[in-house]
Design an enzyme around this catalytic site. Sequence first.
Site, PDB file in Angstrom:
ATOM      1  N   GLU A  34       0.834  -1.212   0.000  1.00  0.00           N
ATOM      2  CA  GLU A  34       0.000   0.000   0.000  1.00  0.00           C
ATOM      3  C   GLU A  34       0.861   1.252   0.000  1.00  0.00           C
ATOM      4  O   GLU A  34       1.831   1.339   0.761  1.00  0.00           O
ATOM      5  CB  GLU A  34      -0.909  -0.026   1.235  1.00  0.00           C
ATOM      6  CG  GLU A  34      -2.288   0.513   0.997  1.00  0.00           C
ATOM      7  CD  GLU A  34      -3.108  -0.343   0.027  1.00  0.00           C
ATOM      8  OE1 GLU A  34      -3.152  -0.013  -1.166  1.00  0.00           O
ATOM      9  OE2 GLU A  34      -3.700  -1.342   0.477  1.00  0.00           O
ATOM     10  N   HIS A  35       0.477   2.204  -0.856  1.00  0.00           N
ATOM     11  CA  HIS A  35       1.248   3.445  -1.038  1.00  0.00           C
ATOM     12  C   HIS A  35       2.679   3.124  -1.464  1.00  0.00           C
ATOM     13  O   HIS A  35       3.604   3.858  -1.122  1.00  0.00           O
ATOM     14  CB  HIS A  35       1.250   4.305   0.234  1.00  0.00           C
ATOM     15  CG  HIS A  35      -0.026   5.075   0.417  1.00  0.00           C
ATOM     16  ND1 HIS A  35      -0.166   6.393   0.089  1.00  0.00           N
ATOM     17  CD2 HIS A  35      -1.238   4.678   0.875  1.00  0.00           C
ATOM     18  CE1 HIS A  35      -1.399   6.793   0.346  1.00  0.00           C
ATOM     19  NE2 HIS A  35      -2.079   5.767   0.831  1.00  0.00           N
ATOM     20  N   ASP A  37       3.100   2.010  -4.840  1.00  0.00           N
ATOM     21  CA  ASP A  37       3.163   2.066  -6.321  1.00  0.00           C
ATOM     22  C   ASP A  37       3.901   3.311  -6.804  1.00  0.00           C
ATOM     23  O   ASP A  37       4.751   3.229  -7.693  1.00  0.00           O
ATOM     24  CB  ASP A  37       1.765   1.926  -6.962  1.00  0.00           C
ATOM     25  CG  ASP A  37       0.735   2.952  -6.524  1.00  0.00           C
ATOM     26  OD1 ASP A  37       0.997   3.718  -5.572  1.00  0.00           O
ATOM     27  OD2 ASP A  37      -0.356   2.980  -7.148  1.00  0.00           O
ATOM     28  N   GLY A 123     -16.357   5.967  -2.058  1.00  0.00           N
ATOM     29  CA  GLY A 123     -15.530   6.193  -0.879  1.00  0.00           C
ATOM     30  C   GLY A 123     -15.096   4.913  -0.200  1.00  0.00           C
ATOM     31  O   GLY A 123     -14.798   4.888   0.992  1.00  0.00           O
ATOM     32  N   GLY A 125     -12.512   2.878  -1.221  1.00  0.00           N
ATOM     33  CA  GLY A 125     -11.127   2.466  -1.438  1.00  0.00           C
ATOM     34  C   GLY A 125     -11.019   1.308  -2.416  1.00  0.00           C
ATOM     35  O   GLY A 125     -10.035   0.579  -2.421  1.00  0.00           O
ATOM     36  N   GLU A 163      -6.045  11.384 -13.552  1.00  0.00           N
ATOM     37  CA  GLU A 163      -6.120  11.597 -12.091  1.00  0.00           C
ATOM     38  C   GLU A 163      -5.210  12.749 -11.677  1.00  0.00           C
ATOM     39  O   GLU A 163      -5.589  13.596 -10.868  1.00  0.00           O
ATOM     40  CB  GLU A 163      -5.699  10.333 -11.334  1.00  0.00           C
ATOM     41  CG  GLU A 163      -6.647   9.159 -11.451  1.00  0.00           C
ATOM     42  CD  GLU A 163      -7.759   9.163 -10.394  1.00  0.00           C
ATOM     43  OE1 GLU A 163      -7.878  10.150  -9.633  1.00  0.00           O
ATOM     44  OE2 GLU A 163      -8.517   8.176 -10.355  1.00  0.00           O
ATOM     45  N   ASP A 175      -3.951   1.081  -9.549  1.00  0.00           N
ATOM     46  CA  ASP A 175      -5.380   0.874  -9.759  1.00  0.00           C
ATOM     47  C   ASP A 175      -5.693   0.674 -11.235  1.00  0.00           C
ATOM     48  O   ASP A 175      -6.424  -0.247 -11.625  1.00  0.00           O
ATOM     49  CB  ASP A 175      -6.177   2.065  -9.229  1.00  0.00           C
ATOM     50  CG  ASP A 175      -5.882   2.343  -7.770  1.00  0.00           C
ATOM     51  OD1 ASP A 175      -5.336   1.456  -7.103  1.00  0.00           O
ATOM     52  OD2 ASP A 175      -6.197   3.450  -7.311  1.00  0.00           O
TER      53      ASP A 175
HETATM   54  C1  GLA Z   1      -4.901   4.892  -4.268  1.00  0.00           C
HETATM   55  C2  GLA Z   1      -4.048   5.293  -5.466  1.00  0.00           C
HETATM   56  C3  GLA Z   1      -3.055   4.184  -5.829  1.00  0.00           C
HETATM   57  C4  GLA Z   1      -2.282   3.699  -4.613  1.00  0.00           C
HETATM   58  C5  GLA Z   1      -3.221   3.432  -3.431  1.00  0.00           C
HETATM   59  C6  GLA Z   1      -2.482   3.128  -2.165  1.00  0.00           C
HETATM   60  O1  GLA Z   1      -5.732   3.827  -4.604  1.00  0.00           O
HETATM   61  O2  GLA Z   1      -4.848   5.580  -6.590  1.00  0.00           O
HETATM   62  O3  GLA Z   1      -2.190   4.636  -6.845  1.00  0.00           O
HETATM   63  O4  GLA Z   1      -1.266   4.585  -4.271  1.00  0.00           O
HETATM   64  O5  GLA Z   1      -4.084   4.529  -3.171  1.00  0.00           O
HETATM   65  O6  GLA Z   1      -1.769   1.947  -2.271  1.00  0.00           O
END
Ligand code: GLA
Length: 384
Positions: A34-35, A37, A123, A125, A163, A175
């Site tokens: 997570e976070h 990429d 919302g 995720g 984005e 994503d």
């Molecule tokens: C969001 C962003 C992704 C990624 C996630 C966290 O979904 O769009 O690029 O950074 O948060 O992993």
Amino acid sequence: MTPQDRAAAGFAAHFGAAPDGVVFAPGRVNLIGEHVDYNGGLVLPMPIAVGTAIAWRARADSRVAAVALDYGNATDDFLLADPANVDPFDWRGYLRGMAACMAERGLPLVGADLAVAGSIPRGSGLSSSASLCIATGRALAAAAAGQPPPDALELSLAGQMAEHRYAGVKCGIMDQLAIAAGEPGSAVLIDCRALTTEVIQLPHEWAVMIVQSGVERGLVDGHYNARRADCEAAAAALGVESLRDATREMVDAAPIDLVIRARARHVVSDIARAARAVEAIAAHDLAALGRLFAQSHASMRDDFEITVPAVDRLAALLADTIGEQGGARMTGGGFGGAVVAILHADAVERVRATVLEHYRTPSGAAPDIMIERFAPFGRPKNEA
Ligand code: GLA
């Protein structure tokens, strides 16, 4: 009614004729990483059953006319030559951004009528915005008949650019690539530096459970970009191009701000956990994978500070109920959203019942729960 059926029916009602076709793009759940990429790391997301459908019809001119069936039939209308952003930003900005960024990347476009219907809870995720972007890209590409369809990476890069430029969220590529290149019923390992993807099949006797915390999250709120800035500061302080190049030893030894150090510790350790998760899956070791989920959640809570109390409670309830054979962690950008759990398929009903009994969203409602199952050969048997 499926989103595809709703999109087709809504198209006919709004535009007075049947669409030429209907495209679909799923949402995604991230299993681990997570976070990482946008730090060039490894991530392991999978496409899910819910997603966005767009019924489309090519037009003879260069105009895009759209109706959003989930937003009270709100409409949009713009020229391909002038896909200006909207202020305040809303769903129309994703359509316009996608058209603009596809054109900038040299992808052929023609005018189109579009009817949009989605089934991803807002919302949550679970990437409703990337799903909308990729579905828009697929619809516009389908309308430009006779042209070779763009490949998954091209479409993903256009979605990411939309984005950044239109939504103002400096997201990574996870994503979009999970949605555009992933296969239903399987996870996909993405190397976000090399931009390569590898389909990872999970044992069909396991299941993924996604539980909504009920705390709505929005990426367009500054928290996300702030974390990205922390990571860039950490990489600069460590003298590396991205945190993918940093080791735990480097992070622990560097004389850097404690908060920045903690952010980097999360990123470096979650990249390592994503790699170990793939090994655990290959070894059919659900207990090892569960431990990695638990460590990842703790790291997001303590070092990256992107969880909220309701999400922590929900993750703990799931982890305690599942026991050693699996685990749970928050999924997605953070500050609310959903918790993802990995568990034995036989345990699903027991765990679901316990969560429904003991967890309430902040508004006092029972949480929404989705189950993604793996059939033999990686084919999904999804249920809501
Ligand atoms: C969001 C962003 C992704 C990624 C996630 C966290 O979904 O769009 O690029 O950074 O948060 O992993």
